[in-house]
Design an enzyme around this catalytic site. Structure first.
Site, PDB file in Angstrom:
ATOM      1  N   ARG A   1     -13.626  -5.574   4.037  1.00 44.64           N
ATOM      2  CA  ARG A   1     -14.811  -4.824   3.600  1.00 44.64           C
ATOM      3  C   ARG A   1     -15.445  -5.435   2.345  1.00 44.64           C
ATOM      4  O   ARG A   1     -16.661  -5.381   2.174  1.00 44.64           O
ATOM      5  CB  ARG A   1     -14.461  -3.357   3.403  1.00 44.64           C
ATOM      6  CG  ARG A   1     -13.974  -2.711   4.698  1.00 44.64           C
ATOM      7  CD  ARG A   1     -14.123  -1.218   4.733  1.00 44.64           C
ATOM      8  NE  ARG A   1     -13.475  -0.668   5.920  1.00 44.64           N
ATOM      9  CZ  ARG A   1     -14.022  -0.603   7.124  1.00 44.64           C
ATOM     10  NH1 ARG A   1     -15.259  -1.056   7.306  1.00 44.64           N
ATOM     11  NH2 ARG A   1     -13.356  -0.084   8.148  1.00 44.64           N
TER      12      ARG A   1
ATOM     13  N   ARG B   1       0.833  -1.200   0.000  1.00 43.56           N
ATOM     14  CA  ARG B   1       0.000   0.000   0.000  1.00 43.56           C
ATOM     15  C   ARG B   1       0.870   1.254   0.000  1.00 43.56           C
ATOM     16  O   ARG B   1       2.003   1.238   0.482  1.00 43.56           O
ATOM     17  CB  ARG B   1      -0.947  -0.018   1.208  1.00 43.56           C
ATOM     18  CG  ARG B   1      -1.975  -1.133   1.110  1.00 43.56           C
ATOM     19  CD  ARG B   1      -2.811  -1.261   2.367  1.00 43.56           C
ATOM     20  NE  ARG B   1      -3.648  -0.083   2.593  1.00 43.56           N
ATOM     21  CZ  ARG B   1      -4.429   0.068   3.661  1.00 43.56           C
ATOM     22  NH1 ARG B   1      -4.464  -0.882   4.589  1.00 43.56           N
ATOM     23  NH2 ARG B   1      -5.162   1.148   3.793  1.00 43.56           N
TER      24      ARG B   1
ATOM     25  N   ASP C   1     -14.586   4.071   2.922  1.00 43.79           N
ATOM     26  CA  ASP C   1     -14.617   2.698   3.436  1.00 43.79           C
ATOM     27  C   ASP C   1     -15.948   2.007   3.178  1.00 43.79           C
ATOM     28  O   ASP C   1     -16.020   0.771   3.161  1.00 43.79           O
ATOM     29  CB  ASP C   1     -14.328   2.682   4.937  1.00 43.79           C
ATOM     30  CG  ASP C   1     -12.865   2.924   5.257  1.00 43.79           C
ATOM     31  OD1 ASP C   1     -12.028   2.733   4.354  1.00 43.79           O
ATOM     32  OD2 ASP C   1     -12.555   3.307   6.398  1.00 43.79           O
TER      33      ASP C   1
ATOM     34  N   GLN D   1      -5.512   9.552   7.807  1.00 44.83           N
ATOM     35  CA  GLN D   1      -4.265   8.943   8.256  1.00 44.83           C
ATOM     36  C   GLN D   1      -3.076   9.846   7.971  1.00 44.83           C
ATOM     37  O   GLN D   1      -2.190  10.007   8.812  1.00 44.83           O
ATOM     38  CB  GLN D   1      -4.085   7.577   7.601  1.00 44.83           C
ATOM     39  CG  GLN D   1      -5.108   6.546   8.058  1.00 44.83           C
ATOM     40  CD  GLN D   1      -4.921   5.198   7.384  1.00 44.83           C
ATOM     41  OE1 GLN D   1      -3.958   4.982   6.657  1.00 44.83           O
ATOM     42  NE2 GLN D   1      -5.839   4.282   7.634  1.00 44.83           N
TER      43      GLN D   1
END
EC number: 2.5.1.19
Length: 429
Positions: free
Chosen positions: A385, A110, A302, A157
């Site tokens: 998710r 990521r 999300d 973040q």
């Protein structure tokens, strides 16, 4: 009306409570902590940095911070938690010692340059793999100087990592983002004595003059987790649901607002306004209509996989745009959503920053078609998710999920609650 206290503590608040305790001087208490794999990674790292963690009750801890953060003699393992890696990078950038943060294969693929660049603006000594694009990250703590930074992406973040460095820098730092992201970090830190001011959309962060105040936090239920059952209600005819004790921060309920615009009946009942807004959410099934989403993406990024399931039940063509960051999550969520829906015969297509889905006016022909053969296997890509979003679809279609266990990353009770939903009864404990 079915009442549900999902007992799924907020993931964002759980991470932050643990990490912020390290900037305090006295013991801190965290109650109703999320015992998911991601948050447990943050807790273990705190211990590796010298914090003493004591279990005081079910899902509750007393965290005694060290006098000074300890240089660990091993790699700090974030496992699958991007929040752990990014926020700890900000915290450790000014601490004395060498710190190496790594994770599993998914996390180490990521993007990390998005936090390395703003931290380097302070003068932080931080390196990442492949020209600072990926973890593992190596941090040599050093004195920081205040800086001004305008983030090209809206990310809580990134913002949180910047703030944690700014609190330890010399001088007042400024941070600007192009769209408001989750603001839990600002809210929590200000309540603990940090000087963080919002001046016309620019955050002005002053260095800490003293340690953060000790705290006693009780974590509310996670709206992102609650949304899966709001979705379940929205696609299940004649259903009504009451979700209790949910965090209602405006930066966290955008997905509920989108579902409301699609036609679902949704109302909020605020129960308290202390540190954060907490209350109940009432949902009632109603026919859904197609929608286009291209704004406030940071506030619902999300929940977009779950919203894609709602779009399947919405008459007309639904569209998601400006959501390229979906490709940089635990999986490429744009590809994951579209490939799974295509495997079911749904008309949909992906593009660089989103996708479209042609909703079904009547899902019963598809259900009948799928019932005549072996249930299709949904590919979760080991992404919690994606797995949970398509697990909700099993309420309407005969499907199997290849790895529903990955839900334990953020929502350990999900599988049990889903089974109870199918039976029409709930017990969130």
């Amino acid at each position: 009306m079915i009442e549900l206290d999902i007992n799924a503590s907020d993931k964002s608040l759980s991470h932050r409570a643990v990490i912020f305790s390290l900037l305090a001087q006295k013991p801190c208490f965290v109650r109703n902590f999320l015992m998911g794999e991601d948050c447990l990674s943050s807790l273990e790292i705190a211990q590796n940095l010298g914090a003493k963690v004591e279990n005081t009750a079910k899902n509750s801890f007393k965290i005694t911070p060290p006098t000074a953060i300890k240089e660990p003699n091993k790699i700090l393992n974030c496992n699958n938690s991007g929040t752990s890696m990014r926020l700890y990078s900000g915290l450790l950038s000014a601490q004395k010692g060498l710190f190496v943060l790594s994770g599993d294969n998914s996390l180490n693929a990521r993007p990390m340059k998005r936090i390395i660049e703003p931290l380097k603006a302070f003068g932080a000594k931080i390196l990442g793999r492949e020209d600072n694009h990926f973890a593992p990250l190596a941090i040599l703590g050093s004195p920081l100087k205040a800086c001004d930074y305008e983030s090209p992406i809206a990310s809580a973040q990134v913002k949180s990592a910047f703030i944690l460095s700014a609190l330890q820098a010399q001088g007042i730092s400024a941070y600007k983002e192009n769209e408001l992201s989750r603001n839990h970090t600002e809210i929590m830190l200000k309540s603990l004595g940090a000087d963080i001011q919002n001046q016309n959309g620019v955050l002005m962060i002053s260095p800490l003059e003293k340690p953060l105040e000790a705290f006693d936090f009780t974590i509310a239920n996670d709206p992102s987790s609650a949304f899966f059952f709001a979705l379940a209600c929205a696609i299940t005819p004649k259903s009504r649901l009451l979700l209790k004790n949910v965090l209602l921060n405006p930066t966290r309920i955008e997905a509920f607002e989108v579902l409301k615009k699609m036609g679902a009946s949704i109302e909020y009942a605020i129960q308290s306004k202390d540190l954060e807004i907490i209350g109940d959410i009432y949902i009632e099934h109603a026919p859904l209509k197609a929608i286009s989403i291209d704004q406030n993406i940071a506030s619902l990024i999300d929940e977009i996989p779950a919203l894609s399931i709602a779009m399947l039940f919405a008459k007309g063509k639904s569209m998601v745009k400006n959501a390229k960051d979906l490709r940089s999550k635990e999986s490429d969520r744009i590809k994951a959503v579209v490939s799974n829906l295509k495997a079911l015969g749904i008309e949909c297509e992906e593009f660089e920053d989103g996708f479209y889905i042609e909703g079904l006016e009547d899902i019963s022909p598809l259900k009948q078609h799928l019932s005549q053969k072996k249930p299709p296997l949904i590919q979760s890509f080991n992404d919690h998710r994606i797995a949970m979003s398509f697990a909700i679809l099993t309420l309407a279609l005969p499907l199997e999920i290849d790895n529903l266990e990955c839900a334990n990353i953020s929502f350990p009770q999900f599988k049990r609650l889903l089974n109870q939903f199918k039976k029409g009864s709930f017990n969130g404990n």
